[in-house]
Design a protein around this motif. Sequence first.
Motif, PDB file in Angstrom:
ATOM      1  N   ASP A  16      29.112  18.593  56.338  1.00  0.00           N
ATOM      2  CA  ASP A  16      30.496  18.191  56.065  1.00  0.00           C
ATOM      3  C   ASP A  16      31.086  19.279  55.170  1.00  0.00           C
ATOM      4  N   VAL A  17      31.863  20.196  55.776  1.00  0.00           N
ATOM      5  CA  VAL A  17      32.308  21.390  55.060  1.00  0.00           C
ATOM      6  C   VAL A  17      33.138  21.035  53.828  1.00  0.00           C
ATOM      7  N   ALA A  18      34.087  20.118  53.959  1.00  0.00           N
ATOM      8  CA  ALA A  18      34.947  19.765  52.833  1.00  0.00           C
ATOM      9  C   ALA A  18      34.136  19.206  51.664  1.00  0.00           C
ATOM     10  N   LYS A  19      33.198  18.337  51.976  1.00  0.00           N
ATOM     11  CA  LYS A  19      32.363  17.720  50.935  1.00  0.00           C
ATOM     12  C   LYS A  19      31.491  18.760  50.242  1.00  0.00           C
ATOM     13  N   VAL A  20      30.846  19.596  51.054  1.00  0.00           N
ATOM     14  CA  VAL A  20      29.926  20.597  50.502  1.00  0.00           C
ATOM     15  C   VAL A  20      30.690  21.666  49.731  1.00  0.00           C
ATOM     16  N   GLN A  21      31.853  22.060  50.259  1.00  0.00           N
ATOM     17  CA  GLN A  21      32.668  23.057  49.572  1.00  0.00           C
ATOM     18  C   GLN A  21      33.052  22.570  48.174  1.00  0.00           C
ATOM     19  N   LYS A  22      33.437  21.317  48.074  1.00  0.00           N
ATOM     20  CA  LYS A  22      33.820  20.729  46.785  1.00  0.00           C
ATOM     21  C   LYS A  22      32.642  20.741  45.804  1.00  0.00           C
ATOM     22  N   LEU A  23      31.466  20.417  46.311  1.00  0.00           N
ATOM     23  CA  LEU A  23      30.279  20.422  45.463  1.00  0.00           C
ATOM     24  C   LEU A  23      29.975  21.828  44.943  1.00  0.00           C
ATOM     25  N   PHE A  24      30.126  22.822  45.795  1.00  0.00           N
ATOM     26  CA  PHE A  24      29.884  24.195  45.364  1.00  0.00           C
ATOM     27  C   PHE A  24      30.888  24.641  44.303  1.00  0.00           C
ATOM     28  N   VAL A  25      32.161  24.299  44.511  1.00  0.00           N
ATOM     29  CA  VAL A  25      33.179  24.662  43.521  1.00  0.00           C
ATOM     30  C   VAL A  25      32.867  24.001  42.177  1.00  0.00           C
ATOM     31  N   GLU A  26      32.430  22.769  42.215  1.00  0.00           N
ATOM     32  CA  GLU A  26      32.047  22.082  40.978  1.00  0.00           C
ATOM     33  C   GLU A  26      30.897  22.789  40.271  1.00  0.00           C
ATOM     34  N   GLN A  27      30.059  23.481  41.043  1.00  0.00           N
ATOM     35  CA  GLN A  27      28.937  24.235  40.482  1.00  0.00           C
ATOM     36  C   GLN A  27      29.338  25.652  40.055  1.00  0.00           C
ATOM     37  N   GLY A  28      30.614  25.994  40.292  1.00  0.00           N
ATOM     38  CA  GLY A  28      31.098  27.301  39.854  1.00  0.00           C
ATOM     39  C   GLY A  28      30.765  28.446  40.784  1.00  0.00           C
ATOM     40  N   VAL A  29      30.610  28.136  42.068  1.00  0.00           N
ATOM     41  CA  VAL A  29      30.300  29.192  43.044  1.00  0.00           C
ATOM     42  C   VAL A  29      31.189  29.035  44.273  1.00  0.00           C
ATOM     43  N   TRP A  30      31.381  30.162  44.988  1.00  0.00           N
ATOM     44  CA  TRP A  30      32.128  30.118  46.235  1.00  0.00           C
ATOM     45  C   TRP A  30      31.184  30.445  47.387  1.00  0.00           C
ATOM     46  N   ILE A  31      30.855  29.403  48.166  1.00  0.00           N
ATOM     47  CA  ILE A  31      29.992  29.523  49.333  1.00  0.00           C
ATOM     48  C   ILE A  31      30.647  28.733  50.449  1.00  0.00           C
ATOM     49  N   ARG A  32      30.797  29.353  51.602  1.00  0.00           N
ATOM     50  CA  ARG A  32      31.493  28.727  52.732  1.00  0.00           C
ATOM     51  C   ARG A  32      30.500  28.460  53.865  1.00  0.00           C
ATOM     52  N   PRO A  33      29.996  27.223  54.014  1.00  0.00           N
ATOM     53  CA  PRO A  33      29.014  26.909  55.055  1.00  0.00           C
ATOM     54  C   PRO A  33      29.670  26.712  56.417  1.00  0.00           C
ATOM     55  N   PHE A  34      28.871  26.715  57.461  1.00  0.00           N
ATOM     56  CA  PHE A  34      29.360  26.321  58.791  1.00  0.00           C
ATOM     57  C   PHE A  34      28.198  25.775  59.605  1.00  0.00           C
ATOM     58  N   GLY A  35      28.525  24.836  60.496  1.00  0.00           N
ATOM     59  CA  GLY A  35      27.478  24.242  61.326  1.00  0.00           C
ATOM     60  C   GLY A  35      26.391  23.613  60.482  1.00  0.00           C
ATOM     61  N   LYS A  36      25.150  24.078  60.701  1.00  0.00           N
ATOM     62  CA  LYS A  36      24.004  23.613  59.922  1.00  0.00           C
ATOM     63  C   LYS A  36      23.588  24.635  58.868  1.00  0.00           C
ATOM     64  N   LEU A  37      24.428  25.632  58.668  1.00  0.00           N
ATOM     65  CA  LEU A  37      24.020  26.782  57.859  1.00  0.00           C
ATOM     66  C   LEU A  37      24.753  26.881  56.526  1.00  0.00           C
ATOM     67  N   ILE A  38      23.984  27.106  55.471  1.00  0.00           N
ATOM     68  CA  ILE A  38      24.509  27.529  54.180  1.00  0.00           C
ATOM     69  C   ILE A  38      23.946  28.927  53.954  1.00  0.00           C
ATOM     70  N   TYR A  39      24.821  29.898  53.826  1.00  0.00           N
ATOM     71  CA  TYR A  39      24.330  31.270  53.695  1.00  0.00           C
ATOM     72  C   TYR A  39      25.157  32.001  52.647  1.00  0.00           C
ATOM     73  N   ILE A  40      24.572  33.066  52.109  1.00  0.00           N
ATOM     74  CA  ILE A  40      25.297  33.923  51.172  1.00  0.00           C
ATOM     75  C   ILE A  40      25.075  35.386  51.548  1.00  0.00           C
ATOM     76  N   MET A  41      26.134  36.178  51.367  1.00  0.00           N
ATOM     77  CA  MET A  41      26.099  37.629  51.551  1.00  0.00           C
ATOM     78  C   MET A  41      26.857  38.224  50.365  1.00  0.00           C
TER      79      MET A  41
END
Length: 427
Positions: A377-402
């Motif tokens: 759930d992109v909106a839910k997960v995005q909000k959780l990441f922002v609360e943790q002070g990071v910017w990570i944009r997941p898609f599908g089943k993937l959480i990735y960082i570059m």
Amino acid sequence: MNNKALDLAFDKEHLWHPYTSMQSPLPCYGVLSASKCMIQLENNQQLIDGMSSWWASLFGYNVRELNDAAKKQIDKMAHIMFGGLTHSPAIELGKKLIQITAKPLNKVFFCDSGSVSVEVALKMALQYWHARGTPRSQFLSLRNAYHGDTFGAMSVTDPNSAMHELYHHFLSEQLFAPQPNIAFGETWDSRDLFAITQMVIKHKDNLAAIIVEPIVQGAGGMFFYHPEYLKGLRLLCDKYNILLITDEIATGFGRTGKMFACEHAQISPDILCLGKALTGGYMSLAATLCTDNIAKTISQGKAGVFMHGPTFMANPLACAIANANIDKLLSGSWLDKVAKISLQLNTYLKPCTTLDNVEAVRVLGAIGVVQLKQNIDVAKVQKLFVEQGVWIRPFGKLIYIMPPYIITQGQLKKLCDAIFYVINKLL
């Protein structure tokens, strides 16, 4: 600095963001500024950037050398048409690209974006065979491939993916081989090439080119495949007289631990697509490189010219910034930095393997991937990441960082800790 509040209500009502609905759009967070690896939101919250702005910002934001290049160039000319005119930033950038890419690639066609670079590559391949008097009309790609959002690029992107399934019946019918089975670092088995070899043999007389993302399949699933597979494709193309196009838009400029991902297999394509990190994330610019043979053959054909000409190709401002970006990359210890990021990603993402909802964890160069067993759930997960002070944009089943190459060890650990926290929260 202008601290006027962002009109997020207008944004939500009228501005269509990528891959989101206008009926119930994904939340957008207002940004005031960005510097190094930090993004400052309008509420003054600071986020560590884990995405390099969709893989483009090699050195983060507000980079002094790139800023200086932009300021210096804009007083000379921000843009000039490339038809019948040329300029120093384009000439210098062409020299640099030929210098850092594989030796047979010595012709450079500048264009607007990664997707357009792929369009140019496909058109080059088609026009090459037309000029030879033996027109060929099909391309062979891989399942789970992603090559862009324009029509030619969509046609060589896996039609069964949710990304472009809607347009399937409007696109040219291309061929798709099974995704490679053997991952980067696993024991190689040549049988992994059997399926695509059979397809090449069957369709060789009408195949203009094979097009692949070398080593890393990006938006189609972030899968890292074995370099021997790519080496086998080069041999197949040589044996059956087929062009090889490599799409290094996401993998180029050191992201995988090599300057270009093709170097993992020690091969060179006939046509190479570059974009994203070319300007360090400052401006849209791309390039398609090809061999002397392809350029000469096209130029000797019926048209006598290559039939493509973007209005903003070789934009002087973008080229000047790209030159500064490549100079910064070559003058620094990017290889050591990427190697350190890779070691840290392997260490900091390892705890995710203990979580029940994690399918796999993958790392290659400055790319870290956690694949879940269920869609996110992109909106839910995005909000959780922002609360943790990071910017990570997941898609599908993937959480990735570059992350940007300048990221500190502490910042990278915070990104990885946030991933563990969020995935654990989803259990």
